[in-house]
Structure formats: C-alpha cells, structure tokens
Motif scaffolding. Structure first.
Motif, mmCIF file in Angstrom:
data_model
loop_
_atom_site.group_PDB
_atom_site.id
_atom_site.type_symbol
_atom_site.label_atom_id
_atom_site.label_comp_id
_atom_site.label_asym_id
_atom_site.label_seq_id
_atom_site.Cartn_x
_atom_site.Cartn_y
_atom_site.Cartn_z
ATOM 1 N N VAL A 108 29.097 25.239 80.835
ATOM 2 C CA VAL A 108 28.745 23.961 81.472
ATOM 3 C C VAL A 108 27.426 23.446 80.905
ATOM 4 O O VAL A 108 27.291 22.255 80.588
ATOM 5 C CB VAL A 108 28.656 24.124 82.999
ATOM 6 C CG1 VAL A 108 28.022 22.886 83.631
ATOM 7 C CG2 VAL A 108 30.041 24.344 83.595
ATOM 8 N N TYR A 144 27.950 22.119 77.280
ATOM 9 C CA TYR A 144 28.698 20.875 77.129
ATOM 10 C C TYR A 144 28.128 19.712 77.945
ATOM 11 O O TYR A 144 28.718 18.629 77.950
ATOM 12 C CB TYR A 144 30.164 21.113 77.472
ATOM 13 C CG TYR A 144 30.834 21.990 76.444
ATOM 14 C CD1 TYR A 144 31.005 21.549 75.134
ATOM 15 C CD2 TYR A 144 31.240 23.275 76.762
ATOM 16 C CE1 TYR A 144 31.584 22.350 74.172
ATOM 17 C CE2 TYR A 144 31.818 24.099 75.805
ATOM 18 C CZ TYR A 144 31.983 23.633 74.511
ATOM 19 O OH TYR A 144 32.547 24.449 73.560
ATOM 20 N N THR A 145 27.001 19.933 78.589
ATOM 21 C CA THR A 145 26.336 18.813 79.283
ATOM 22 C C THR A 145 24.941 18.580 78.713
ATOM 23 O O THR A 145 24.097 17.956 79.370
ATOM 24 C CB THR A 145 26.234 19.093 80.804
ATOM 25 O OG1 THR A 145 25.487 20.309 81.020
ATOM 26 C CG2 THR A 145 27.601 19.201 81.436
ATOM 27 N N ARG A 146 24.714 19.048 77.501
ATOM 28 C CA ARG A 146 23.382 18.924 76.910
ATOM 29 C C ARG A 146 22.963 17.474 76.701
ATOM 30 O O ARG A 146 21.776 17.168 76.658
ATOM 31 C CB ARG A 146 23.324 19.669 75.576
ATOM 32 C CG ARG A 146 23.277 21.181 75.708
ATOM 33 C CD ARG A 146 23.421 21.843 74.352
ATOM 34 N NE ARG A 146 24.750 21.583 73.779
ATOM 35 C CZ ARG A 146 25.110 21.870 72.545
ATOM 36 N NH1 ARG A 146 24.218 22.392 71.716
ATOM 37 N NH2 ARG A 146 26.338 21.618 72.123
ATOM 38 N N SER A 147 23.938 16.572 76.584
ATOM 39 C CA SER A 147 23.602 15.162 76.373
ATOM 40 C C SER A 147 23.229 14.458 77.669
ATOM 41 O O SER A 147 22.727 13.324 77.653
ATOM 42 C CB SER A 147 24.787 14.437 75.730
ATOM 43 O OG SER A 147 25.932 14.501 76.572
ATOM 44 N N VAL A 148 23.449 15.113 78.801
ATOM 45 C CA VAL A 148 23.111 14.537 80.105
ATOM 46 C C VAL A 148 21.669 14.910 80.436
ATOM 47 O O VAL A 148 21.260 16.058 80.249
ATOM 48 C CB VAL A 148 24.059 15.075 81.202
ATOM 49 C CG1 VAL A 148 23.705 14.468 82.561
ATOM 50 C CG2 VAL A 148 25.511 14.790 80.829
ATOM 51 N N ILE A 152 21.598 16.833 86.022
ATOM 52 C CA ILE A 152 22.355 18.075 86.209
ATOM 53 C C ILE A 152 21.759 18.883 87.355
ATOM 54 O O ILE A 152 22.479 19.398 88.222
ATOM 55 C CB ILE A 152 22.352 18.922 84.921
ATOM 56 C CG1 ILE A 152 22.976 18.133 83.769
ATOM 57 C CG2 ILE A 152 23.109 20.229 85.141
ATOM 58 C CD1 ILE A 152 24.428 17.792 83.957
#
Length: 373
Positions: free
Chosen positions: A140, A143-147, A152
């Motif tokens: 998680v 794959y959420t590094r751009s958020v 988060i």
C-alpha cells in the motif's frame, strides 16, 4: 545507539524484544485464563499493555521501509513481500498439521482444508496474522507514493478511529480479520515509515536526557493505567459490556502513539544500560531474532500450558501464566538451534531458491543504519 560492528540500531532490537515478549505474554495469559476459567495477576499486565503492544510493533516495522520502497520490483518484493509470505506459509502448514486432529473433529476434512485456504488468502491464522499483513502494508505504501503523505496518514488515522468490525458478531468475534486489523494498525506502520526521522529524534533525545525520559514514562504510565482500568458499562451485541476509556475512538489512537513512544524510550534506556548490565543484552538478542520467537512460540506455549494446568503443582493462575510466557519465549531458541543442526534451518531462514532478488545485478546495501528484521 548504533552498533559499530553490525550497523544495527541497538534500541530498535530492544524495542522489538519488548514487543515480542508482550505479544507472547498476551497469547499465553489469555490461553491459561480461558482454560482455568479464572483471572490472574498477569492478566492485569496484559490489559495494561493492550493499547501499545501492537502499535509499537507496527511502527517499528515501518521504520526502515524507505530503504526498499523505491527499489527495483525484485528487491522490494523479495525483502518485503516474499520474505514474510515464505515464513507464513511454512508455519501455517505446521500449525495446521499440529492442530489437524482437533480441526478435523470440529470441521471435518473438507472444512479444515477450506479454512487452510482461507488462512492463506484472506483470513490470516491465529498467531501468524502479523507477518501475513505486513506485506500488504508495504505494498500500500509503495503504490500510494504519489499521494501526499499527510492524506494517507489522515485516512489511516480515520480508519483506526472508526474501529472497523466487518463481519464481527457475537459468535464470530474475528469477523473479516484482515480488513479489521488493516484499519486498526496501518496508521502505525505508515507513521513509522513517514515519521522515521521524528522517531529517531525521539530516541536521540531520550538517550541524551534520561531523566526527562523517565519523567515521560511516569506520566504516560499513570495516564495509560487510568484509561485502561476505568470505563463505563454499556451493551455489545445485546449483552452487558464494560467499555474502558482506552478503547474509545481518538483515545485509542493517541494512546497507541503515546505507548509506542514509551516503548521506544524504554528501549533506548535499555541500550544505554547494556554496557553496565549484561542481562540487557539478552533482551537485545531476543529482539534481533524476534521472528524466531514469533514463528514458533505456539508450540512450547501450548505444551507448557497443558503440563502446568494438568499437573496441579502450581495453582496460582498468574504464576502459571508467567511460566508459560517464559517457556514460550525461551524454548523457540532451542528449537532454532536444533533445526539448524539437523538440516531444518529453512524453517527460520529462507534458502536461496526462495529469493527472487536478482543476484547478478544485486544493488549493494547502503552503508549506514540497517533494519532489525
């Protein structure tokens, strides 16, 4: 606080040692008290530790994720996904084999096999759920590094405070265990990853100012105890239920982080004492090899519980719980030692065939802090 010989961060090992002992204690005490149908003094210790036991474990697990989260897929998946699933599958199979007679008697062969498959894919089993869910946490984050991290964290904090209970009923207390535990624990893992510099700053301050650190522990201990051992009567699933203040939304999140900070402070103080007190080094050894305990403590725990309860030599439930806890922490290291000498070392260390990281183009590990795996 960094071991010059191994590049390991000593206090992290102490923290992991404290956490794994509390985890083993919880399973040991609850098992003894359930069979004895009585509450012992060790149960009070378990209740006190409940707000921070798993939050600290997950926060520590996220501390070094930044070292691999941006690496090549083969490096990331090998170290943060396959590593844990390998041990989970092996020890899940061992647990089912050991408990097969009871499972088959209750569920039948088909039911036992279905439960085994469910434990692999979506309903992590018993004492092993921690290493089942860690790879999902890591994925998680990857794959959420751009958020933006603050988003988060806010979502994760909201999930923790919502106290998810999908599928939980009076008869099925676990419900959808993976979903519920993800909601309850991911915020601490992500905080360990995102706020790692703050965590290490806290550790440094505790090392430099031990008196202030002890003051923090005293205040935290009193507040944690007051919130854990006080509450109000309510109902749950139509039955009377005592709700302690520590489990209330917002309070549970704050206590989780406060308790995680307390364990970090204690770990730093243990590392500070290690040079003058050799006994502390045993705790560090347990922490550095905590996966040995986590994987196999269920065997000595079950055996010690059975022997002590049936022998009748000791009748105090708290003392029995303490002895079971000691056996469950110590005996796994004897099992590990034997396994390595009879050709079963693969139970505790992945063999080469279980790695997918490309050895030919393997990226060198950066010099500096090393994760306490």
């Amino acid at each position: 606080m960094q071991n010059a010989r191994t590049d390991r961060v000593d206090w992290v090992d102490y923290a992991k040692g404290i956490c794994i002992i509390f985890v083993v204690m919880m399973h040991s005490v609850e098992g003894v008290e359930r069979l004895a149908e009585a509450h012992g003094w060790m149960g009070t210790v378990v209740d006190f530790a409940r707000p921070f036991r798993m939050p600290d474990f997950f926060l520590i697990s996220g501390l070094f994720l930044s070292r691999v989260v941006d690496r090549r897929p083969d490096v990331f998946y090998d170290r943060r996904v396959i590593h844990f699933f390998y041990f989970y599958l092996i020890w899940l199979s061992i647990q089912f084999a050991v408990k097969a007679p009871g499972f088959v008697a209750e569920e039948g062969v088909q039911g036992t096999l279905l439960n085994y498959v469910a434990a692999i894919f979506y309903q992590p089993f018993g004492t092993l759920w921690f290493i089942w869910i860690l790879p999902f946490f890591a994925m998680v984050v990857r794959y959420t590094r751009s958020v933006p991290p603050v988003i988060i964290f806010a979502v994760a904090a909201a999930l923790e405070m919502s106290h998810l209970d999908f599928g939980v009923t009076k008869d099925n207390v676990l419900g959808w265990y993976a979903i519920n535990e993800f909601g309850a624990r991911f915020v601490y893992f992500f905080a360990g990853y995102w706020a790692a510099p703050l965590v290490f700053q806290l550790a440094r301050k505790a090392f430099e100012k031990p008196v202030a650190a002890l003051g923090y522990l005293a205040v935290w201990g009193v507040v944690n105890a007051l919130l854990v051992f006080n509450g109000f009567d309510t109902t749950r699933y139509g039955e009377p239920f005592f709700q302690n203040f520590a489990t209330l939304p917002v309070v549970s999140l704050l206590l989780g982080f406060a308790g995680a900070g307390a364990i970090i402070v204690v770990a730093v103080l243990c590392a500070k004492l290690a040079d003058s007190l050799d006994l502390m080094k045993l705790l560090r050894f347990v922490g550095a090899n905590s996966i040995v305990v986590y994987l196999s403590f269920f065997l000595p725990m079950g055996a010690a519980r059975l022997v002590l309860l049936r022998s009748g030599v000791i009748t105090d439930v708290g003392t029995i719980s303490a002895l079971v806890t000691i056996a469950a922490v110590v005996v796994p290291f004897a099992m590990w030692w034997v396994a390595k000498r009879i050709g079963f070392g693969f139970l505790y260390k992945r063999p080469e065939w279980a790695h997918v990281e490309r050895k030919v183009t393997k990226e060198p590990r950066p010099v500096g802090l090393q994760p306490a795996e």
